[in-house]
Design a protein around this motif. Structure first.
Motif, PDB file in Angstrom:
ATOM      1  N   VAL A  22     -23.971  12.628  15.960  1.00 45.23           N
ATOM      2  CA  VAL A  22     -24.182  12.135  17.328  1.00 45.23           C
ATOM      3  C   VAL A  22     -23.796  13.220  18.333  1.00 45.23           C
ATOM      4  CG1 VAL A  22     -23.329  10.504  19.055  1.00 45.23           C
ATOM      5  CG2 VAL A  22     -23.995   9.691  16.795  1.00 45.23           C
ATOM      6  N   MET A  23     -22.657  13.878  18.129  1.00 45.25           N
ATOM      7  CA  MET A  23     -22.224  14.922  19.070  1.00 45.25           C
ATOM      8  C   MET A  23     -23.171  16.108  19.060  1.00 45.25           C
ATOM      9  SD  MET A  23     -18.053  14.700  18.984  1.00 45.25           S
ATOM     10  CE  MET A  23     -17.919  15.548  17.461  1.00 45.25           C
ATOM     11  N   SER A  24     -23.694  16.490  17.894  1.00 40.54           N
ATOM     12  CA  SER A  24     -24.596  17.636  17.859  1.00 40.54           C
ATOM     13  C   SER A  24     -25.956  17.293  18.458  1.00 40.54           C
ATOM     14  CB  SER A  24     -24.751  18.158  16.431  1.00 40.54           C
ATOM     15  OG  SER A  24     -25.404  17.213  15.618  1.00 40.54           O
ATOM     16  N   LEU A  25     -26.440  16.069  18.244  1.00 37.76           N
ATOM     17  CA  LEU A  25     -27.732  15.676  18.807  1.00 37.76           C
ATOM     18  C   LEU A  25     -27.669  15.401  20.308  1.00 37.76           C
ATOM     19  CD1 LEU A  25     -29.167  13.236  16.101  1.00 37.76           C
ATOM     20  CD2 LEU A  25     -30.013  15.502  16.682  1.00 37.76           C
ATOM     21  N   TYR A  26     -26.661  14.655  20.721  1.00 36.49           N
ATOM     22  CA  TYR A  26     -26.619  14.173  22.090  1.00 36.49           C
ATOM     23  C   TYR A  26     -25.588  14.876  22.966  1.00 36.49           C
ATOM     24  CZ  TYR A  26     -29.387  10.514  19.997  1.00 36.49           C
ATOM     25  OH  TYR A  26     -30.365   9.840  19.327  1.00 36.49           O
ATOM     26  N   GLY A  27     -24.682  15.630  22.368  1.00 38.19           N
ATOM     27  CA  GLY A  27     -23.635  16.281  23.135  1.00 38.19           C
ATOM     28  C   GLY A  27     -24.106  17.191  24.245  1.00 38.19           C
ATOM     29  N   PRO A  28     -25.021  18.128  23.951  1.00 39.00           N
ATOM     30  CA  PRO A  28     -25.438  19.059  25.001  1.00 39.00           C
ATOM     31  C   PRO A  28     -26.080  18.376  26.213  1.00 39.00           C
ATOM     32  CG  PRO A  28     -26.093  19.875  22.846  1.00 39.00           C
ATOM     33  CD  PRO A  28     -25.571  18.482  22.642  1.00 39.00           C
ATOM     34  N   ARG A  29     -26.725  17.235  26.024  1.00 41.97           N
ATOM     35  CA  ARG A  29     -27.387  16.571  27.154  1.00 41.97           C
ATOM     36  C   ARG A  29     -26.542  15.444  27.744  1.00 41.97           C
ATOM     37  NH1 ARG A  29     -28.924  15.117  31.436  1.00 41.97           N
ATOM     38  NH2 ARG A  29     -30.700  13.792  31.818  1.00 41.97           N
ATOM     39  N   TYR A  30     -25.927  14.633  26.881  1.00 41.15           N
ATOM     40  CA  TYR A  30     -25.308  13.406  27.359  1.00 41.15           C
ATOM     41  C   TYR A  30     -23.785  13.373  27.321  1.00 41.15           C
ATOM     42  CZ  TYR A  30     -29.955  11.364  27.266  1.00 41.15           C
ATOM     43  OH  TYR A  30     -31.263  11.096  27.503  1.00 41.15           O
ATOM     44  N   LEU A  31     -23.125  14.229  26.602  1.00 40.38           N
ATOM     45  CA  LEU A  31     -21.663  14.153  26.474  1.00 40.38           C
ATOM     46  C   LEU A  31     -21.017  15.372  27.124  1.00 40.38           C
ATOM     47  CD1 LEU A  31     -21.556  13.022  22.735  1.00 40.38           C
ATOM     48  CD2 LEU A  31     -21.366  11.579  24.754  1.00 40.38           C
ATOM     49  N   ARG A  32     -21.269  15.573  28.400  1.00 37.40           N
ATOM     50  CA  ARG A  32     -20.745  16.735  29.117  1.00 37.40           C
ATOM     51  C   ARG A  32     -20.507  16.378  30.566  1.00 37.40           C
ATOM     52  NH1 ARG A  32     -24.694  18.653  32.324  1.00 37.40           N
ATOM     53  NH2 ARG A  32     -26.789  17.899  31.881  1.00 37.40           N
ATOM     54  N   ARG A  33     -19.740  17.230  31.239  1.00 37.05           N
ATOM     55  CA  ARG A  33     -19.481  17.034  32.666  1.00 37.05           C
ATOM     56  C   ARG A  33     -20.690  17.511  33.475  1.00 37.05           C
ATOM     57  NH1 ARG A  33     -14.803  15.929  34.814  1.00 37.05           N
ATOM     58  NH2 ARG A  33     -13.034  15.621  33.480  1.00 37.05           N
ATOM     59  N   PRO A  34     -20.895  16.945  34.666  1.00 37.87           N
ATOM     60  CA  PRO A  34     -22.050  17.354  35.466  1.00 37.87           C
ATOM     61  C   PRO A  34     -21.880  18.731  36.102  1.00 37.87           C
ATOM     62  CG  PRO A  34     -20.768  15.705  36.639  1.00 37.87           C
ATOM     63  CD  PRO A  34     -20.151  15.850  35.280  1.00 37.87           C
ATOM     64  N   THR A  35     -22.983  19.445  36.223  1.00 36.71           N
ATOM     65  CA  THR A  35     -23.019  20.712  36.948  1.00 36.71           C
ATOM     66  C   THR A  35     -23.389  20.413  38.399  1.00 36.71           C
ATOM     67  OG1 THR A  35     -25.356  21.041  36.483  1.00 36.71           O
ATOM     68  CG2 THR A  35     -23.780  21.904  34.852  1.00 36.71           C
ATOM     69  N   THR A  36     -23.426  21.434  39.233  1.00 38.63           N
ATOM     70  CA  THR A  36     -23.823  21.247  40.630  1.00 38.63           C
ATOM     71  C   THR A  36     -25.236  20.676  40.714  1.00 38.63           C
ATOM     72  OG1 THR A  36     -22.390  23.074  41.292  1.00 38.63           O
ATOM     73  CG2 THR A  36     -24.094  22.424  42.850  1.00 38.63           C
ATOM     74  N   CYS A  37     -26.128  21.172  39.881  1.00 37.23           N
ATOM     75  CA  CYS A  37     -27.505  20.660  39.858  1.00 37.23           C
ATOM     76  C   CYS A  37     -27.533  19.192  39.434  1.00 37.23           C
ATOM     77  CB  CYS A  37     -28.353  21.509  38.915  1.00 37.23           C
ATOM     78  SG  CYS A  37     -30.067  20.987  38.820  1.00 37.23           S
ATOM     79  N   ASP A  38     -26.751  18.834  38.431  1.00 40.32           N
ATOM     80  CA  ASP A  38     -26.670  17.437  37.982  1.00 40.32           C
ATOM     81  C   ASP A  38     -26.154  16.530  39.095  1.00 40.32           C
ATOM     82  OD1 ASP A  38     -27.492  18.109  35.375  1.00 40.32           O
ATOM     83  OD2 ASP A  38     -25.418  18.498  34.747  1.00 40.32           O
TER      84      ASP A  38
END
Length: 194
Positions: A39-55
């Motif tokens: 789950v972390m490898s599939l979804y981590g880069p998109r969904y399990l992270r803090r927002p950037t300025t663009c986000d």
């Protein structure tokens, strides 16, 4: 089958699967561990992270367009889950007055597309939203000055930080907007519905 294994392993003892799935406690734990890694490898880069300025700008645009709430980062709240398999030695630490059983508390912020960008499990004896907020890392980057730019302009006034919708228990801070108590004012009723 993996979803059932992860659910059962979290809320029941690991050997609860030995009869129905003919799995040992170690196999159940290892399966849950592997499931979490996937789950972390599939979804981590998109969904399990803090927002950037663009986000942050995308969150502002969404909440402004859909809800009419410019500058809103999301809703911050705690969820209380019953912990059925709590060891006897810990039950007093994880039980509070209005619950007569052990609970685990999760503080979370998620966006409309299920992007969980903040999740914090409260520690023992911190079983209300305010105590968990004081231990939570949600504002650590703001405090140490490394948070991405979240400023926005509303009606000609620039605000340095976005805000979260919260319930009445949270402290009065500029980053929290609470719902109003009951009122006949149509604007307040509209805000509460949003």
């Amino acid at each position: 089958m993996c979803c059932r294994i992860s659910y059962v392993s979290i809320w029941h003892p690991p050997d609860a699967l030995d009869e129905s799935f003919r799995m040992s406690a170690r196999t159940a734990r290892d399966s849950l561990h592997e499931f979490c890694i996937v789950v972390m490898s599939l979804y981590g880069p998109r969904y399990l992270r803090r927002p950037t300025t663009c986000d942050i700008q995308q969150l502002y645009a969404h909440h402004g367009n859909v809800h009419g709430l410019p500058g809103m980062l999301g809703s911050l709240d705690c969820m209380h889950w019953r912990w059925n398999a709590c060891p006897n030695a810990y039950q007093g630490q994880y039980t509070k007055g209005n619950y007569h059983y052990p609970i685990v508390v999760l503080e979370a912020v998620a966006s409309q597309d299920l992007w969980i960008w903040h999740a914090f499990f409260g520690s023992a004896s911190s079983l209300n939203d305010v105590n968990i907020l004081h231990n939570s890392p949600i504002f650590n980057k703001v405090y140490d000055g490394t948070a991405p730019d979240s400023s926005f302009v509303l009606r000609g006034t620039e605000y340095k930080f976005g805000y979260y919708l919260v319930d009445g228990i949270y402290p009065d801070l500029s980053v929290f907007v609470k719902s109003f108590s009951c009122s006949d004012d149509p604007q307040i009723a509209k805000f509460k519905r949003v």
